[in-house]
Scaffold this motif. Structure first.
Motif, PDB file in Angstrom:
ATOM      1  N   HIS A  98     -85.313   2.812   1.591  1.00 36.25           N
ATOM      2  CA  HIS A  98     -83.953   2.333   1.338  1.00 36.25           C
ATOM      3  C   HIS A  98     -83.554   1.191   2.255  1.00 36.25           C
ATOM      4  O   HIS A  98     -82.676   0.395   1.925  1.00 36.25           O
ATOM      5  CB  HIS A  98     -82.950   3.491   1.460  1.00 36.25           C
ATOM      6  CG  HIS A  98     -82.839   4.059   2.846  1.00 36.25           C
ATOM      7  ND1 HIS A  98     -82.034   3.499   3.810  1.00 36.25           N
ATOM      8  CD2 HIS A  98     -83.427   5.130   3.422  1.00 36.25           C
ATOM      9  CE1 HIS A  98     -82.127   4.210   4.918  1.00 36.25           C
ATOM     10  NE2 HIS A  98     -82.976   5.203   4.716  1.00 36.25           N
ATOM     11  N   TYR A 133     -85.415  -1.400   3.152  1.00 36.10           N
ATOM     12  CA  TYR A 133     -85.997  -2.695   2.792  1.00 36.10           C
ATOM     13  C   TYR A 133     -84.916  -3.572   2.171  1.00 36.10           C
ATOM     14  O   TYR A 133     -84.238  -3.165   1.230  1.00 36.10           O
ATOM     15  CB  TYR A 133     -87.131  -2.515   1.782  1.00 36.10           C
ATOM     16  CG  TYR A 133     -88.496  -2.193   2.358  1.00 36.10           C
ATOM     17  CD1 TYR A 133     -88.642  -1.562   3.593  1.00 36.10           C
ATOM     18  CD2 TYR A 133     -89.656  -2.499   1.647  1.00 36.10           C
ATOM     19  CE1 TYR A 133     -89.889  -1.250   4.096  1.00 36.10           C
ATOM     20  CE2 TYR A 133     -90.907  -2.202   2.146  1.00 36.10           C
ATOM     21  CZ  TYR A 133     -91.025  -1.566   3.368  1.00 36.10           C
ATOM     22  OH  TYR A 133     -92.273  -1.263   3.868  1.00 36.10           O
ATOM     23  N   TRP A 138     -84.394   2.429  -5.258  1.00 39.34           N
ATOM     24  CA  TRP A 138     -84.164   1.355  -4.290  1.00 39.34           C
ATOM     25  C   TRP A 138     -83.323   0.259  -4.930  1.00 39.34           C
ATOM     26  O   TRP A 138     -83.443  -0.026  -6.125  1.00 39.34           O
ATOM     27  CB  TRP A 138     -85.505   0.780  -3.830  1.00 39.34           C
ATOM     28  CG  TRP A 138     -85.384  -0.401  -2.901  1.00 39.34           C
ATOM     29  CD1 TRP A 138     -85.242  -0.372  -1.550  1.00 39.34           C
ATOM     30  CD2 TRP A 138     -85.371  -1.783  -3.275  1.00 39.34           C
ATOM     31  NE1 TRP A 138     -85.146  -1.651  -1.048  1.00 39.34           N
ATOM     32  CE2 TRP A 138     -85.226  -2.539  -2.093  1.00 39.34           C
ATOM     33  CE3 TRP A 138     -85.472  -2.454  -4.500  1.00 39.34           C
ATOM     34  CZ2 TRP A 138     -85.178  -3.928  -2.089  1.00 39.34           C
ATOM     35  CZ3 TRP A 138     -85.421  -3.840  -4.505  1.00 39.34           C
ATOM     36  CH2 TRP A 138     -85.277  -4.571  -3.308  1.00 39.34           C
ATOM     37  N   GLU A 174     -88.159  -6.548  -1.867  1.00 40.88           N
ATOM     38  CA  GLU A 174     -89.392  -5.849  -2.225  1.00 40.88           C
ATOM     39  C   GLU A 174     -90.545  -6.222  -1.308  1.00 40.88           C
ATOM     40  O   GLU A 174     -91.544  -5.502  -1.244  1.00 40.88           O
ATOM     41  CB  GLU A 174     -89.755  -6.140  -3.681  1.00 40.88           C
ATOM     42  CG  GLU A 174     -88.755  -5.577  -4.667  1.00 40.88           C
ATOM     43  CD  GLU A 174     -89.166  -5.813  -6.107  1.00 40.88           C
ATOM     44  OE1 GLU A 174     -90.375  -6.010  -6.357  1.00 40.88           O
ATOM     45  OE2 GLU A 174     -88.289  -5.799  -6.985  1.00 40.88           O
ATOM     46  N   GLN A 196     -88.656   7.124  -4.835  1.00 38.08           N
ATOM     47  CA  GLN A 196     -87.439   6.650  -4.155  1.00 38.08           C
ATOM     48  C   GLN A 196     -86.750   5.617  -5.045  1.00 38.08           C
ATOM     49  O   GLN A 196     -87.387   4.673  -5.518  1.00 38.08           O
ATOM     50  CB  GLN A 196     -87.817   5.992  -2.826  1.00 38.08           C
ATOM     51  CG  GLN A 196     -86.723   5.194  -2.146  1.00 38.08           C
ATOM     52  CD  GLN A 196     -85.722   6.071  -1.425  1.00 38.08           C
ATOM     53  OE1 GLN A 196     -86.113   6.950  -0.660  1.00 38.08           O
ATOM     54  NE2 GLN A 196     -84.447   5.858  -1.672  1.00 38.08           N
ATOM     55  N   ARG A 238     -80.869  -1.391  -9.474  1.00 35.75           N
ATOM     56  CA  ARG A 238     -81.594  -0.252  -8.905  1.00 35.75           C
ATOM     57  C   ARG A 238     -82.885  -0.007  -9.674  1.00 35.75           C
ATOM     58  O   ARG A 238     -82.917  -0.088 -10.905  1.00 35.75           O
ATOM     59  CB  ARG A 238     -80.709   0.994  -8.943  1.00 35.75           C
ATOM     60  CG  ARG A 238     -81.321   2.204  -8.226  1.00 35.75           C
ATOM     61  CD  ARG A 238     -80.298   3.312  -8.114  1.00 35.75           C
ATOM     62  NE  ARG A 238     -79.198   2.919  -7.235  1.00 35.75           N
ATOM     63  CZ  ARG A 238     -79.215   3.092  -5.924  1.00 35.75           C
ATOM     64  NH1 ARG A 238     -80.263   3.636  -5.337  1.00 35.75           N
ATOM     65  NH2 ARG A 238     -78.186   2.723  -5.196  1.00 35.75           N
ATOM     66  N   LEU A 260     -90.485   1.814  -2.048  1.00 35.16           N
ATOM     67  CA  LEU A 260     -89.599   0.935  -1.284  1.00 35.16           C
ATOM     68  C   LEU A 260     -88.577   1.794  -0.527  1.00 35.16           C
ATOM     69  O   LEU A 260     -87.667   2.354  -1.129  1.00 35.16           O
ATOM     70  CB  LEU A 260     -88.874  -0.039  -2.211  1.00 35.16           C
ATOM     71  CG  LEU A 260     -89.750  -1.062  -2.936  1.00 35.16           C
ATOM     72  CD1 LEU A 260     -88.916  -1.835  -3.959  1.00 35.16           C
ATOM     73  CD2 LEU A 260     -90.399  -2.023  -1.944  1.00 35.16           C
TER      74      LEU A 260
END
Length: 222
Positions: free
Chosen positions: A62, A64, A136, A67, A134, A142, A60
């Motif tokens: 950053h 976005y 996200w 989801e 990543q 988070r 994902l």
């Protein structure tokens, strides 16, 4: 590409194999049908050494907002990894190993029927896919996410599909994780022709709800 895989190694054995500290929330194993958006076993390097973590399979970026705000990024092409906005920072700073025992690929008959194949190491060893990760979301929610790096298929697997996961040998793990300095780009090429073998399996695995060790058994009706 890689859209489904299996992992059968116990969590403590994975931690020992990769010399990594295991997290407390690792996915249950064995799992013969790991699907996109599932939690997967990921090895990451850090100041305190390697850690075996659980991350969402489906990278994902950053930007976005949710989801489902963009395409489901389960694979990242090695050829453009350092250029694509979604992956270029992760390519430099956030590389990982994604643990598997084998993976599935599909061919199609002339009438469009999907025929599944199970692919695994000839020597039966665990597989380490090259990956990028990543974090996200907001601090309160988070989550860690990841994608499998893919290359053009070697001649052996090219009869099934034109892409394959980037599979790293143990001697290359430290370089991919950034523990052995720079040069990870040199690893982004298809593996040896004879390292992997494959066989047809039953159509049950075409369903993402299918479970059990029979999914990787050869299809005797072939």
């Amino acid at each position: 590409m890689c859209g489904r895989f299996a992992v059968t190694l116990p969590n403590d054995a994975m931690a020992q194999l990769f010399a990594a500290r295991p997290a407390n929330d690792l996915p249950a194993v064995p799992n013969y049908n790991v699907c996109p958006t599932n939690q997967v076993h990921v090895v990451r390097a850090g100041d305190g050494g390697r850690k075996l973590d659980a991350l969402r399979w489906g990278f994902l970026p950053h930007w976005y907002k949710s989801e489902t705000a963009g395409p489901l990024l389960i694979n990242a092409r090695a050829e453009t990894l350092a250029e694509k906005p979604a992956f270029r920072a992760a390519c430099r700073e956030r590389r990982c190993l994604i643990v598997a025992t084998g993976f599935y690929e599909w061919t199609k008959t002339e009438d469009g029927e999907r025929l599944p194949w199970y692919i695994h190491r000839r020597d039966g060893a665990a597989i380490a896919f090259a990956g990028v990760w990543q974090d996200w979301g907001s601090d309160a929610a988070r989550k860690g996410t990841c994608a499998i790096v893919t290359t053009a298929a070697n001649k052996n697997l090219g009869s099934i599909h034109h892409r394959m996961p980037l599979i790293l040998d143990p001697g290359d793990w430290a370089l991919w994780l950034g523990e052995a300095g720079r040069g990870a780009a040199t690893l982004m090429q298809p593996g040896p022709e004879d390292a992997l073998v494959f066989h047809r399996v039953g159509r049950a695995v075409n369903s993402n709800r299918a479970k059990g060790p029979q999914l990787i058994e050869p299809d005797i009706s072939v």
